[in-house]
Design a protein around this motif. Structure first.
Motif, PDB file in Angstrom:
ATOM      1  N   ASP A  21      45.710  65.558  49.102  1.00 58.85           N
ATOM      2  CA  ASP A  21      44.999  65.195  50.243  1.00 58.85           C
ATOM      3  C   ASP A  21      44.795  66.424  50.867  1.00 58.85           C
ATOM      4  O   ASP A  21      44.276  66.692  50.759  1.00 58.85           O
ATOM      5  CB  ASP A  21      45.217  63.916  51.182  1.00 58.85           C
ATOM      6  CG  ASP A  21      44.955  62.362  50.220  1.00 58.85           C
ATOM      7  OD1 ASP A  21      45.017  62.451  49.727  1.00 58.85           O
ATOM      8  OD2 ASP A  21      45.392  61.092  50.954  1.00 58.85           O
ATOM      9  N   THR A  24      43.276  68.952  49.033  1.00 58.05           N
ATOM     10  CA  THR A  24      42.063  68.804  48.407  1.00 58.05           C
ATOM     11  C   THR A  24      41.230  69.566  50.007  1.00 58.05           C
ATOM     12  O   THR A  24      40.492  69.729  49.100  1.00 58.05           O
ATOM     13  CB  THR A  24      41.610  67.796  47.285  1.00 58.05           C
ATOM     14  OG1 THR A  24      42.138  66.986  48.356  1.00 58.05           O
ATOM     15  CG2 THR A  24      42.246  67.050  46.554  1.00 58.05           C
ATOM     16  N   VAL A  25      41.912  69.236  50.499  1.00 58.99           N
ATOM     17  CA  VAL A  25      41.187  68.967  51.918  1.00 58.99           C
ATOM     18  C   VAL A  25      41.398  70.634  52.546  1.00 58.99           C
ATOM     19  O   VAL A  25      40.454  71.395  53.332  1.00 58.99           O
ATOM     20  CB  VAL A  25      41.835  67.638  53.218  1.00 58.99           C
ATOM     21  CG1 VAL A  25      40.975  68.335  54.077  1.00 58.99           C
ATOM     22  CG2 VAL A  25      41.190  66.729  52.225  1.00 58.99           C
ATOM     23  N   SER A  30      43.918  77.970  56.311  1.00 56.92           N
ATOM     24  CA  SER A  30      44.524  76.953  57.459  1.00 56.92           C
ATOM     25  C   SER A  30      46.378  77.349  57.253  1.00 56.92           C
ATOM     26  O   SER A  30      47.099  78.051  56.162  1.00 56.92           O
ATOM     27  CB  SER A  30      45.095  75.519  56.623  1.00 56.92           C
ATOM     28  OG  SER A  30      45.968  74.635  57.045  1.00 56.92           O
TER      29      SER A  30
END
Length: 58
Positions: A21, A24-25, A30
């Motif tokens: 997750d 993909t996010v 980040s």
């Protein structure tokens, strides 16, 4: 504790599903993304090592 070490610890505590997750996010900027990538790489390498060192039954 610096941010990079904190991110590595967070990624190491994630489940496999959490890592999928996250990869993909998370956006390219980040601070957690490199740690997630490294953790995925480490787990894949550990799984590969485990399968190549497994002994065949006699």
């Amino acid at each position: 504790m610096n941010a990079q070490k904190a991110c590595r610890e967070v990624a190491a505590a994630m489940t496999d599903t959490d890592l999928v997750d996250a990869i993909t996010v998370l956006g390219p900027d980040s601070p957690l993304l490199p740690a997630v990538r490294d953790e995925i790489r480490n787990r894949l390498q550990a799984a590969a090592d485990a399968t190549t060192t497994r002994k065949e039954p006699a």
